[in-house]
Design an enzyme around this catalytic site. Structure first.
Site, PDB file in Angstrom:
ATOM      1  N   ASN A   5       0.880  -1.173   0.000  1.00 37.74           N
ATOM      2  CA  ASN A   5       0.000   0.000   0.000  1.00 37.74           C
ATOM      3  C   ASN A   5       0.915   1.219   0.000  1.00 37.74           C
ATOM      4  O   ASN A   5       1.471   1.594   1.027  1.00 37.74           O
ATOM      5  CB  ASN A   5      -0.876  -0.055   1.260  1.00 37.74           C
ATOM      6  CG  ASN A   5      -1.889   1.079   1.314  1.00 37.74           C
ATOM      7  OD1 ASN A   5      -1.844   2.008   0.498  1.00 37.74           O
ATOM      8  ND2 ASN A   5      -2.780   1.012   2.275  1.00 37.74           N
ATOM      9  N   ARG A  41      -2.573  -2.089  -3.396  1.00 39.04           N
ATOM     10  CA  ARG A  41      -3.710  -1.173  -3.275  1.00 39.04           C
ATOM     11  C   ARG A  41      -3.449   0.026  -4.189  1.00 39.04           C
ATOM     12  O   ARG A  41      -2.446   0.732  -4.035  1.00 39.04           O
ATOM     13  CB  ARG A  41      -3.851  -0.686  -1.839  1.00 39.04           C
ATOM     14  CG  ARG A  41      -4.983   0.280  -1.723  1.00 39.04           C
ATOM     15  CD  ARG A  41      -5.038   0.931  -0.377  1.00 39.04           C
ATOM     16  NE  ARG A  41      -6.173   1.846  -0.346  1.00 39.04           N
ATOM     17  CZ  ARG A  41      -6.357   2.756   0.586  1.00 39.04           C
ATOM     18  NH1 ARG A  41      -5.499   2.883   1.568  1.00 39.04           N
ATOM     19  NH2 ARG A  41      -7.400   3.541   0.544  1.00 39.04           N
TER      20      ARG A  41
END
Ligand code: AMP
Length: 403
Positions: A11, A92
């Site tokens: 992420n 992500r």
């Protein structure tokens, strides 16, 4: 699904890279960490494995690639059993524009499309791509998946996603509402169906993801039909440092009458507003609750505006849903702040919501369940788990590919 394989999740933010290793079947996390202050003079790396916390300094200027190098070489090098079980990498990615309505395995075309969406999310997509490129180099043998924050909201109907601007701006530049926090809204709405013991397709859920960023979504039968964030994460609710909805005329006034430059406006609206701007104290809900309890007027006002705006959005989302099975509170604030939940339900008394004070106080630190008594429409707390969604999607795509 994945027969004891694990997924490595990345992420990437502009100056940070979070990573974790998740079992897609159970959601169990075996390793997690963050490279922070990347690109600065003093970048650091912190991680946890087996309940033990570790930290080390990185060389000045170290970036996303160095974090991944350390993870692959040093960290996973010392955990060969864990490394061997990795079956996929999940990234992500904030903005998938209209290109992506679901998670996908990454190839050259996907990378190009994520790059095309970068103009819609200039702070978020470029670091996401950095993470993908570094991970492709470090793990050439592992399939990699992109999981988009916007994808879940691609089901919004035209009447919900279009701005009342000349249609050509949409046709030619794809300027429209996209929505974010899709993995979180999806996770809690699916979990809500389990808790309500109803098939997902028969549920109507309003999900409020309340963290430092915050958004609310109307979810009908498992698909998003409206949400509060727009072209960018600035629209909608009051957030930690973002203003949420303001009159577009205010922006012209700030530029024309007060001489704000576009950069200064960006800073004002994204970093100096919201809970921080109103309170003049902090963007942190915990600190504000403490200060409000001690009588700090700004803190009390900031929390009240936050709750009032949220309650209005929730009430508005009864329009597309008609009958609502549950309102869900999630994210750091939604999962922990009994204060915020109490005030939101206070404003929702107009729709007959009542609060079970004892249950409300009990819901924190990962607890899950209803905070409304029998006879009231239902509101619940459900801890979110965006990493688990990414791990499940990545493992599912790999399974699909294999057979
Ligand atoms: P997130 O972005 O989801 O990590 O959420 C961050 C927000 O959750 C911050 O405003 C925190 O102050 C808030 N938060 C975390 N724990 C609590 C708590 N126990 N009570 C109130 N707010 C909390």
């Amino acid at each position: 699904m994945s027969s004891s394989g694990l997924v490595l999740i990345f992420n990437a933010g502009s100056s940070s890279l979070k990573f974790s290793v998740i079992d897609p079947d159970s959601g169990r996390e075996s390793l997690d960490g963050i490279g922070d202050a990347l690109g600065s003079e003093q970048p650091v790396l912190k991680w946890q494995y087996d309940g033990h916390k570790h930290a080390r300094k990185l060389d000045a200027g170290a970036g996303h690639g160095e974090v991944i190098d350390f993870l692959v070489g040093d960290l996973l090098g010392e955990l060969p059993a864990l490394k061997k079980r990795l079956i996929a990498i999940g990234h992500r990615i904030v903005h998938g524009g209209e290109h992506f309505s679901r998670s996908v395995l990454i190839d050259r075309k996907v990378i190009e499309a994520i790059g095309e969406c970068a103009s819609l999310a200039p702070l978020h997509n470029p670091p996401g791509l950095l993470g993908i490129r570094a991970a492709l180099e470090a793990f050439p043998q592992l399939p990699q998946a992109a999981v988009f924050d916007t994808a879940f909201h691609q089901t919004l109907p035209e009447h919900a996603y279009l701005y009342a601007l000349p249609y050509s701006l949409y046709r030619e530049h794809r300027l429209r509402r996209y929505g974010m926090h899709g993995s979180s809204h999806r996770f809690v709405s699916e979990r809500a169906a389990d808790l309500l013991q109803k098939p997902l397709r028969e549920t109507n859920i309003i999900s409020a993801h309340l963290g430092n960023g915050a958004s609310v979504a109307a979810i009908k039968g498992g698909t998003s039909v409206d949400t509060s964030m727009g072209l960018t994460p600035l629209e909608g609710l009051v957030m930690g440092t973002r203003c949420g909805d303001v009159d577009a005329g205010l922006l012209m006034h700030l530029q024309e009458s007060l001489g704000y430059s576009p950069e200064r406006l960006n800073q004002l609206l994204n970093r100096e507003s919201g809970l921080l701007g109103i309170s003049g104290l902090s963007n942190d809900c915990r600190e504000l609750e403490q200060a409000a309890a001690e009588g700090h007027r700004g803190a009390r006002l900031a929390l009240e505006i936050f709750c009032y705006r949220l309650a209005k959005y929730i009430a508005a989302y009864t329009v597309p849903l008609r009958r609502v099975n549950a309102v869900i509170f999630t994210g750091g604030i939604g999962e922990n702040s009994s204060w915020v939940r109490e005030r939101v339900l206070h404003w929702l008394a107009a729709l007959d919501y009542r609060l079970d004070t004892e249950m409300n106080e009990r819901m924190r630190f990962g607890a899950e369940g209803a905070i409304t008594p029998a006879g009231s429409p239902t509101a619940m707390v459900i801890p979110t788990n965006e990493e688990w969604v990414i791990a499940r999607d990545a493992a599912g795509l790999v399974d699909g590919e294999n057979g």
